[in-house]
Design a protein around this motif. Sequence first.
Motif, PDB file in Angstrom:
ATOM      1  N   UNK A  41     -17.555  47.531  13.398  1.00 52.27           N
ATOM      2  CA  UNK A  41     -16.237  46.770  13.535  1.00 52.27           C
ATOM      3  C   UNK A  41     -16.679  45.097  13.506  1.00 52.27           C
ATOM      4  N   UNK A  42     -17.882  44.922  13.829  1.00 55.94           N
ATOM      5  CA  UNK A  42     -18.069  43.370  13.671  1.00 55.94           C
ATOM      6  C   UNK A  42     -17.316  42.417  15.164  1.00 55.94           C
ATOM      7  N   UNK A  43     -17.558  43.241  16.168  1.00 55.39           N
ATOM      8  CA  UNK A  43     -17.087  42.605  17.503  1.00 55.39           C
ATOM      9  C   UNK A  43     -17.912  41.538  17.586  1.00 55.39           C
ATOM     10  N   UNK A  44     -17.250  40.574  18.623  1.00 54.09           N
ATOM     11  CA  UNK A  44     -18.004  39.481  19.069  1.00 54.09           C
ATOM     12  C   UNK A  44     -18.687  39.995  20.205  1.00 54.09           C
ATOM     13  N   UNK A  45     -19.882  39.702  20.582  1.00 56.80           N
ATOM     14  CA  UNK A  45     -20.398  39.938  21.918  1.00 56.80           C
ATOM     15  C   UNK A  45     -20.076  38.982  23.145  1.00 56.80           C
ATOM     16  N   UNK A  46     -19.766  37.904  22.706  1.00 52.96           N
ATOM     17  CA  UNK A  46     -19.461  36.655  23.314  1.00 52.96           C
ATOM     18  C   UNK A  46     -18.102  36.432  23.718  1.00 52.96           C
ATOM     19  N   UNK A  47     -17.034  37.240  23.326  1.00 51.48           N
ATOM     20  CA  UNK A  47     -15.731  37.000  23.947  1.00 51.48           C
ATOM     21  C   UNK A  47     -14.888  38.235  23.132  1.00 51.48           C
ATOM     22  N   UNK A  48     -13.320  37.841  23.269  1.00 56.31           N
ATOM     23  CA  UNK A  48     -12.527  38.680  22.415  1.00 56.31           C
ATOM     24  C   UNK A  48     -12.535  38.690  21.094  1.00 56.31           C
ATOM     25  N   UNK A  77      -8.819  25.932  22.666  1.00 53.17           N
ATOM     26  CA  UNK A  77      -9.134  25.017  23.820  1.00 53.17           C
ATOM     27  C   UNK A  77      -9.329  25.899  24.952  1.00 53.17           C
ATOM     28  N   UNK A  78      -8.954  27.189  24.795  1.00 50.24           N
ATOM     29  CA  UNK A  78      -9.580  28.235  25.947  1.00 50.24           C
ATOM     30  C   UNK A  78     -10.932  28.917  25.695  1.00 50.24           C
ATOM     31  N   UNK A  79     -11.367  29.087  24.602  1.00 48.68           N
ATOM     32  CA  UNK A  79     -12.412  29.774  24.094  1.00 48.68           C
ATOM     33  C   UNK A  79     -12.345  30.267  22.786  1.00 48.68           C
ATOM     34  N   UNK A  80     -13.360  30.749  22.157  1.00 46.26           N
ATOM     35  CA  UNK A  80     -13.491  31.448  20.549  1.00 46.26           C
ATOM     36  C   UNK A  80     -12.886  32.852  20.841  1.00 46.26           C
ATOM     37  N   UNK A  81     -12.222  33.162  19.745  1.00 43.16           N
ATOM     38  CA  UNK A  81     -11.474  34.253  19.698  1.00 43.16           C
ATOM     39  C   UNK A  81     -12.026  34.918  18.338  1.00 43.16           C
ATOM     40  N   UNK A 131      -2.452  39.147  26.069  1.00 40.69           N
ATOM     41  CA  UNK A 131      -3.485  40.057  26.114  1.00 40.69           C
ATOM     42  C   UNK A 131      -4.892  39.214  25.895  1.00 40.69           C
ATOM     43  N   UNK A 132      -4.651  38.006  25.235  1.00 42.86           N
ATOM     44  CA  UNK A 132      -5.849  37.351  25.050  1.00 42.86           C
ATOM     45  C   UNK A 132      -6.200  36.387  26.244  1.00 42.86           C
ATOM     46  N   UNK A 133      -5.169  35.735  26.755  1.00 39.88           N
ATOM     47  CA  UNK A 133      -5.584  34.623  27.592  1.00 39.88           C
ATOM     48  C   UNK A 133      -6.442  35.109  28.930  1.00 39.88           C
TER      49      UNK A 133
END
Length: 137
Positions: A41-48, A77-81, A131-133
Amino acid sequence: MTTALVAVVAALALAVLVGWLVTRRAGVLRAVDAGLYTGDLGLSPDGPTVVHFSAPWCAPCDRVRRVVSQVCRDLEDLGDVAHVEIDMDANPAAARRLSVLSLPTTFIFDGDGRQRYRSAGVPKAEDLRSALTPLLA
């Protein structure tokens, strides 16, 4: 007459046994290995990661793409999605594994690969932000 009765009882007993064997695990919660999702699925290990299933012929999938892209930009601004779009026609195994029955279907996975959100249809931008915040804090 008694042989017919014995045959009917034996057939019923066999049917009950087969039914029990087929349904014995129905409704049982099973632990899911998060590693199942991260590979294909190519999910990021660093964040959502926002994952949405689409297809070239799916008109509402274009709206999902726009909504998800806008929400990802709003939350920079909060991070990478991470945002991953999966063509259901090209990857039916992933769609089956996640029980995707209609398009578009959108998921949010946290950095550990756990599913945190699911929506069939075009999700609302507010729902995605909500959901992401917490996953970016």
